[in-house]
Design an enzyme around this catalytic site. Structure first.
Site, PDB file in Angstrom:
ATOM      1  N   CYS A 120      30.640 -32.116   1.197  1.00 19.27           N
ATOM      2  CA  CYS A 120      31.625 -31.485   2.078  1.00 19.27           C
ATOM      3  C   CYS A 120      31.725 -30.027   1.684  1.00 19.27           C
ATOM      4  O   CYS A 120      31.700 -29.703   0.492  1.00 19.27           O
ATOM      5  CB  CYS A 120      32.981 -32.181   1.909  1.00 19.27           C
ATOM      6  SG  CYS A 120      34.296 -31.494   2.946  1.00 19.27           S
ATOM      7  N   HIS A 163      32.837 -37.929   9.976  1.00 21.69           N
ATOM      8  CA  HIS A 163      33.239 -37.067   8.853  1.00 21.69           C
ATOM      9  C   HIS A 163      34.213 -35.993   9.356  1.00 21.69           C
ATOM     10  O   HIS A 163      35.226 -35.719   8.702  1.00 21.69           O
ATOM     11  CB  HIS A 163      31.978 -36.442   8.223  1.00 21.69           C
ATOM     12  CG  HIS A 163      32.229 -35.502   7.073  1.00 21.69           C
ATOM     13  ND1 HIS A 163      31.842 -35.777   5.776  1.00 21.69           N
ATOM     14  CD2 HIS A 163      32.832 -34.271   7.036  1.00 21.69           C
ATOM     15  CE1 HIS A 163      32.194 -34.760   4.996  1.00 21.69           C
ATOM     16  NE2 HIS A 163      32.794 -33.818   5.739  1.00 21.69           N
ATOM     17  N   GLU A 164      33.918 -35.414  10.526  1.00 23.38           N
ATOM     18  CA  GLU A 164      34.779 -34.343  11.058  1.00 23.38           C
ATOM     19  C   GLU A 164      36.114 -34.887  11.574  1.00 23.38           C
ATOM     20  O   GLU A 164      37.163 -34.270  11.341  1.00 23.38           O
ATOM     21  CB  GLU A 164      34.064 -33.574  12.177  1.00 23.38           C
ATOM     22  CG  GLU A 164      32.751 -32.914  11.766  1.00 23.38           C
ATOM     23  CD  GLU A 164      32.793 -32.240  10.410  1.00 23.38           C
ATOM     24  OE1 GLU A 164      33.835 -31.663  10.064  1.00 23.38           O
ATOM     25  OE2 GLU A 164      31.788 -32.323   9.690  1.00 23.38           O
ATOM     26  N   HIS A 167      38.493 -35.338   8.862  1.00 25.03           N
ATOM     27  CA  HIS A 167      39.183 -34.114   8.406  1.00 25.03           C
ATOM     28  C   HIS A 167      40.456 -33.851   9.196  1.00 25.03           C
ATOM     29  O   HIS A 167      41.449 -33.398   8.623  1.00 25.03           O
ATOM     30  CB  HIS A 167      38.272 -32.891   8.529  1.00 25.03           C
ATOM     31  CG  HIS A 167      37.356 -32.674   7.355  1.00 25.03           C
ATOM     32  ND1 HIS A 167      37.808 -32.640   6.049  1.00 25.03           N
ATOM     33  CD2 HIS A 167      36.018 -32.470   7.294  1.00 25.03           C
ATOM     34  CE1 HIS A 167      36.784 -32.411   5.239  1.00 25.03           C
ATOM     35  NE2 HIS A 167      35.669 -32.312   5.962  1.00 25.03           N
TER      36      HIS A 167
HETATM   37  C1  N9Y Z   1      30.229 -30.044   6.264  1.00 27.73           C
HETATM   38  C2  N9Y Z   1      29.331 -31.226   5.876  1.00 27.73           C
HETATM   39  C3  N9Y Z   1      29.369 -32.303   6.943  1.00 27.73           C
HETATM   40  C4  N9Y Z   1      28.363 -33.443   6.768  1.00 27.73           C
HETATM   41  C5  N9Y Z   1      28.408 -34.145   5.429  1.00 27.73           C
HETATM   42  C6  N9Y Z   1      27.887 -35.546   5.693  1.00 27.73           C
HETATM   43  C7  N9Y Z   1      28.010 -35.793   7.154  1.00 27.73           C
HETATM   44  C8  N9Y Z   1      28.569 -34.544   7.774  1.00 27.73           C
HETATM   45  C9  N9Y Z   1      27.934 -30.673   5.666  1.00 27.73           C
HETATM   46  C10 N9Y Z   1      28.011 -30.408   2.030  1.00 27.73           C
HETATM   47  C11 N9Y Z   1      26.689 -29.761   1.774  1.00 27.73           C
HETATM   48  C12 N9Y Z   1      25.645 -30.201   2.702  1.00 27.73           C
HETATM   49  C13 N9Y Z   1      26.084 -30.088   4.140  1.00 27.73           C
HETATM   50  C14 N9Y Z   1      25.038 -30.732   5.003  1.00 27.73           C
HETATM   51  C15 N9Y Z   1      23.061 -30.052   6.289  1.00 27.73           C
HETATM   52  C16 N9Y Z   1      22.557 -31.307   6.611  1.00 27.73           C
HETATM   53  C17 N9Y Z   1      21.420 -31.401   7.401  1.00 27.73           C
HETATM   54  C18 N9Y Z   1      20.844 -30.271   7.846  1.00 27.73           C
HETATM   55  C19 N9Y Z   1      21.393 -29.052   7.506  1.00 27.73           C
HETATM   56  C20 N9Y Z   1      32.289 -30.668   7.361  1.00 27.73           C
HETATM   57  N1  N9Y Z   1      31.624 -30.420   6.239  1.00 27.73           N
HETATM   58  N2  N9Y Z   1      27.424 -30.627   4.395  1.00 27.73           N
HETATM   59  N3  N9Y Z   1      28.161 -31.057   3.309  1.00 27.73           N
HETATM   60  N4  N9Y Z   1      24.169 -29.832   5.497  1.00 27.73           N
HETATM   61  N5  N9Y Z   1      22.489 -28.961   6.752  1.00 27.73           N
HETATM   62  O1  N9Y Z   1      32.227 -30.578   5.087  1.00 27.73           O
HETATM   63  O2  N9Y Z   1      27.320 -30.275   6.601  1.00 27.73           O
HETATM   64  O3  N9Y Z   1      25.016 -31.915   5.193  1.00 27.73           O
HETATM   65  O4  N9Y Z   1      33.362 -31.213   7.358  1.00 27.73           O
HETATM   66 NI    NI Z   2      33.719 -31.970   5.270  1.00 26.49          NI
END
Ligand code: N9Y
Ligand code: NI
Length: 193
Positions: A120, A163-164, A167
Protein backbone atom coordinates in the site's frame (compact mmCIF):
# COMPACT_ATOMS: atom_id res chain seq x y z
CA UNK A 1 -8.63 20.79 1.27
CA UNK A 2 -6.67 21.51 -1.90
CA UNK A 3 -8.12 24.72 -3.23
CA UNK A 4 -6.43 24.96 -6.58
CA UNK A 5 -4.84 21.77 -7.71
CA UNK A 6 -1.22 20.91 -7.67
CA UNK A 7 0.14 17.67 -9.03
CA UNK A 8 -0.12 14.88 -6.49
CA UNK A 9 3.20 13.46 -5.26
CA UNK A 10 4.25 11.00 -2.51
CA UNK A 11 4.33 13.90 0.00
CA UNK A 12 0.56 14.18 -0.32
CA UNK A 13 0.01 10.58 0.73
CA UNK A 14 -0.62 10.02 4.43
CA UNK A 15 0.86 6.95 6.10
CA UNK A 16 -0.48 4.31 8.47
CA UNK A 17 -1.17 5.69 11.92
CA UNK A 18 -3.00 8.68 10.45
CA UNK A 19 -6.61 8.53 11.68
CA UNK A 20 -8.12 9.45 8.28
CA UNK A 21 -7.03 6.02 6.99
CA UNK A 22 -9.28 4.42 9.63
CA UNK A 23 -12.32 6.63 9.07
CA UNK A 24 -15.36 5.77 6.98
CA UNK A 25 -15.24 8.38 4.20
CA UNK A 26 -18.22 10.54 3.22
CA UNK A 27 -20.30 10.09 0.11
CA UNK A 28 -19.85 12.86 -2.45
CA UNK A 29 -22.66 14.80 -4.13
CA UNK A 30 -23.74 13.47 -7.54
CA UNK A 31 -23.06 14.89 -10.06
CA UNK A 32 -19.63 15.47 -8.55
CA UNK A 33 -18.66 19.09 -7.88
CA UNK A 34 -16.06 20.72 -10.11
CA UNK A 35 -13.61 20.30 -7.26
CA UNK A 36 -14.26 16.57 -6.93
CA UNK A 37 -13.96 16.13 -10.71
CA UNK A 38 -10.59 17.89 -10.60
CA UNK A 39 -9.48 15.76 -7.65
CA UNK A 40 -10.40 12.57 -9.50
CA UNK A 41 -8.44 13.69 -12.56
CA UNK A 42 -5.39 14.46 -10.43
CA UNK A 43 -5.64 11.07 -8.72
CA UNK A 44 -5.72 9.24 -12.07
CA UNK A 45 -2.86 11.38 -13.39
CA UNK A 46 -0.81 10.47 -10.31
CA UNK A 47 -1.26 6.77 -11.10
CA UNK A 48 -0.28 7.30 -14.74
CA UNK A 49 2.80 9.31 -13.71
CA UNK A 50 3.74 6.65 -11.16
CA UNK A 51 3.70 3.98 -13.87
CA UNK A 52 5.72 6.06 -16.35
CA UNK A 53 9.37 5.15 -15.68
CA UNK A 54 10.67 8.62 -16.64
CA UNK A 55 8.09 10.60 -14.63
CA UNK A 56 8.20 8.21 -11.68
CA UNK A 57 11.96 8.68 -11.43
CA UNK A 58 11.77 12.49 -11.81
CA UNK A 59 9.00 12.85 -9.25
CA UNK A 60 10.20 10.03 -6.97
CA UNK A 61 6.90 8.18 -7.17
CA UNK A 62 6.28 4.63 -6.03
CA UNK A 63 4.38 2.87 -8.84
CA UNK A 64 0.72 2.38 -8.04
CA UNK A 65 -2.39 0.91 -9.67
CA UNK A 66 -4.95 2.48 -7.36
CA UNK A 67 -5.46 5.48 -5.08
CA UNK A 68 -8.28 6.43 -2.71
CA UNK A 69 -9.04 10.02 -1.61
CA UNK A 70 -8.53 9.20 2.12
CA UNK A 71 -4.87 8.46 1.29
CA UNK A 72 -4.62 12.20 0.50
CA UNK A 73 -6.28 12.99 3.85
CA UNK A 74 -9.51 13.71 1.99
CA UNK A 75 -12.31 11.74 3.59
CA UNK A 76 -14.45 11.32 0.48
CA UNK A 77 -15.71 8.23 -1.34
CA UNK A 78 -13.58 8.74 -4.45
CA UNK A 79 -11.18 6.17 -5.89
CA UNK A 80 -9.00 5.98 -8.99
CA UNK A 81 -7.68 2.81 -10.59
CA UNK A 82 -5.25 2.49 -13.48
CA UNK A 83 -4.48 -1.07 -14.53
CA UNK A 84 -3.31 -1.23 -18.14
CA UNK A 85 -4.10 -4.47 -19.95
CA UNK A 86 -1.11 -6.80 -20.21
CA UNK A 87 -2.38 -7.87 -23.65
CA UNK A 88 -2.19 -4.98 -26.17
CA UNK A 89 -4.70 -6.91 -28.34
CA UNK A 90 -7.22 -6.71 -25.53
CA UNK A 91 -7.11 -3.21 -23.98
CA UNK A 92 -10.58 -3.92 -22.51
CA UNK A 93 -8.92 -6.28 -20.01
CA UNK A 94 -7.46 -3.30 -18.20
CA UNK A 95 -9.31 -0.66 -16.19
CA UNK A 96 -8.56 3.04 -15.92
CA UNK A 97 -11.21 5.12 -14.24
CA UNK A 98 -12.31 7.36 -11.40
CA UNK A 99 -15.25 6.14 -9.33
CA UNK A 100 -17.47 8.35 -7.17
CA UNK A 101 -19.42 6.58 -4.41
CA UNK A 102 -18.43 3.08 -5.60
CA UNK A 103 -20.39 0.24 -4.06
CA UNK A 104 -19.91 -3.53 -4.18
CA UNK A 105 -23.37 -4.83 -5.08
CA UNK A 106 -22.41 -8.50 -5.00
CA UNK A 107 -19.37 -10.73 -4.92
CA UNK A 108 -18.48 -14.29 -5.80
CA UNK A 109 -18.23 -17.01 -3.18
CA UNK A 110 -14.95 -17.92 -4.85
CA UNK A 111 -12.03 -16.13 -3.23
CA UNK A 112 -8.74 -14.94 -4.68
CA UNK A 113 -5.50 -13.34 -3.56
CA UNK A 114 -2.32 -12.02 -5.12
CA UNK A 115 0.48 -14.61 -4.92
CA UNK A 116 2.87 -11.82 -3.94
CA UNK A 117 0.63 -10.48 -1.21
CA UNK A 118 -0.27 -6.79 -1.20
CA UNK A 119 1.36 -3.50 -0.36
CA UNK A 120 0.00 0.00 0.00
CA UNK A 121 1.32 3.45 -0.79
CA UNK A 122 0.27 4.42 2.75
CA UNK A 123 2.33 1.58 4.28
CA UNK A 124 6.13 1.93 4.29
CA UNK A 125 6.90 -1.65 5.25
CA UNK A 126 6.53 -5.12 3.86
CA UNK A 127 3.65 -7.03 5.36
CA UNK A 128 3.87 -10.69 4.31
CA UNK A 129 0.75 -12.79 3.93
CA UNK A 130 -2.12 -13.57 1.62
CA UNK A 131 -4.85 -10.94 1.41
CA UNK A 132 -7.89 -13.06 0.64
CA UNK A 133 -10.68 -11.25 -1.19
CA UNK A 134 -13.58 -12.07 -3.53
CA UNK A 135 -12.46 -13.32 -6.95
CA UNK A 136 -15.26 -11.43 -8.73
CA UNK A 137 -17.35 -8.40 -7.82
CA UNK A 138 -20.17 -6.36 -9.29
CA UNK A 139 -19.60 -2.67 -8.59
CA UNK A 140 -21.79 0.37 -9.11
CA UNK A 141 -20.31 3.86 -9.20
CA UNK A 142 -20.88 7.30 -10.64
CA UNK A 143 -18.55 8.92 -13.16
CA UNK A 144 -17.49 12.58 -13.33
CA UNK A 145 -20.65 13.43 -15.30
CA UNK A 146 -22.88 11.89 -12.65
CA UNK A 147 -23.74 8.90 -14.85
CA UNK A 148 -24.24 5.62 -13.07
CA UNK A 149 -22.29 2.53 -14.11
CA UNK A 150 -22.54 -1.10 -13.10
CA UNK A 151 -19.57 -3.31 -13.98
CA UNK A 152 -18.31 -6.82 -13.26
CA UNK A 153 -14.67 -7.25 -12.42
CA UNK A 154 -12.59 -10.35 -11.94
CA UNK A 155 -9.16 -11.41 -10.76
CA UNK A 156 -6.55 -8.64 -10.57
CA UNK A 157 -8.96 -5.79 -11.42
CA UNK A 158 -11.35 -7.04 -8.75
CA UNK A 159 -8.54 -7.19 -6.18
CA UNK A 160 -7.41 -3.62 -6.92
CA UNK A 161 -10.93 -2.18 -6.68
CA UNK A 162 -11.56 -4.05 -3.41
CA UNK A 163 -8.29 -2.65 -1.98
CA UNK A 164 -9.46 0.87 -2.91
CA UNK A 165 -13.03 0.46 -1.64
CA UNK A 166 -11.52 -0.82 1.62
CA UNK A 167 -9.69 2.52 1.96
CA UNK A 168 -12.94 4.50 1.83
CA UNK A 169 -14.24 2.22 4.59
CA UNK A 170 -11.16 2.62 6.82
CA UNK A 171 -9.88 -0.89 6.13
CA UNK A 172 -6.20 -1.69 5.49
CA UNK A 173 -5.03 -4.69 3.43
CA UNK A 174 -3.38 -6.38 6.40
CA UNK A 175 -6.72 -6.52 8.23
CA UNK A 176 -7.46 -9.46 5.89
CA UNK A 177 -4.26 -11.41 6.62
CA UNK A 178 -4.57 -14.49 8.82
CA UNK A 179 -2.80 -13.37 12.02
CA UNK A 180 -1.68 -16.79 13.22
CA UNK A 181 -0.59 -18.07 9.82
CA UNK A 182 -0.17 -15.30 7.21
CA UNK A 183 0.75 -17.77 4.47
CA UNK A 184 -2.03 -20.25 5.17
CA UNK A 185 -4.42 -20.65 2.27
CA UNK A 186 -7.74 -22.44 2.46
CA UNK A 187 -8.53 -24.86 -0.37
CA UNK A 188 -10.16 -23.27 -3.38
CA UNK A 189 -8.63 -19.80 -3.08
CA UNK A 190 -7.49 -18.66 -6.51
CA UNK A 191 -3.89 -17.43 -6.39
CA UNK A 192 -3.26 -14.65 -8.94
CA UNK A 193 0.35 -14.58 -10.13
C1 N9Y B 1 -1.69 1.49 -4.06
C2 N9Y B 1 -1.48 -0.02 -4.19
C3 N9Y B 1 -2.76 -0.71 -4.62
C4 N9Y B 1 -2.63 -2.19 -4.98
C5 N9Y B 1 -1.99 -3.06 -3.91
C6 N9Y B 1 -2.55 -4.45 -4.15
C7 N9Y B 1 -3.79 -4.30 -4.95
C8 N9Y B 1 -3.96 -2.84 -5.23
C9 N9Y B 1 -0.35 -0.23 -5.19
C10 N9Y B 1 2.38 -0.73 -2.83
C11 N9Y B 1 3.54 -0.83 -3.77
C12 N9Y B 1 3.20 -1.49 -5.03
C13 N9Y B 1 1.97 -0.89 -5.68
C14 N9Y B 1 1.59 -1.74 -6.85
C15 N9Y B 1 1.98 -1.79 -9.28
C16 N9Y B 1 1.43 -3.04 -9.57
C17 N9Y B 1 1.40 -3.47 -10.88
C18 N9Y B 1 1.88 -2.66 -11.85
C19 N9Y B 1 2.40 -1.43 -11.50
C20 N9Y B 1 -3.83 2.13 -3.14
N1 N9Y B 1 -2.56 1.80 -2.95
N2 N9Y B 1 0.86 -0.69 -4.75
N3 N9Y B 1 1.08 -0.95 -3.41
N4 N9Y B 1 2.08 -1.26 -8.01
N5 N9Y B 1 2.42 -1.01 -10.24
O1 N9Y B 1 -2.10 1.69 -1.72
O2 N9Y B 1 -0.54 0.03 -6.34
O3 N9Y B 1 0.93 -2.74 -6.72
O4 N9Y B 1 -4.62 2.15 -2.23
NI1 NI C 1 -3.62 1.21 -0.45
Amino acid sequence: MRGDFLMITMDDIIREGHPTLRAVANEVPIPPTAEDVELGKEMLQFLKNSQDPVKAEELNLRGGVGLAAPQLDISKRIIAVHVPSVDPEKPENGISTVMYNPKILSHSVQEACLGEGEGCLSVDREVPGYVVRAARITVSYFDEKGEKHKIRLKNYNAIVVQHEIDHINGIMFYDHINEKNPLHLKDGVLVIE
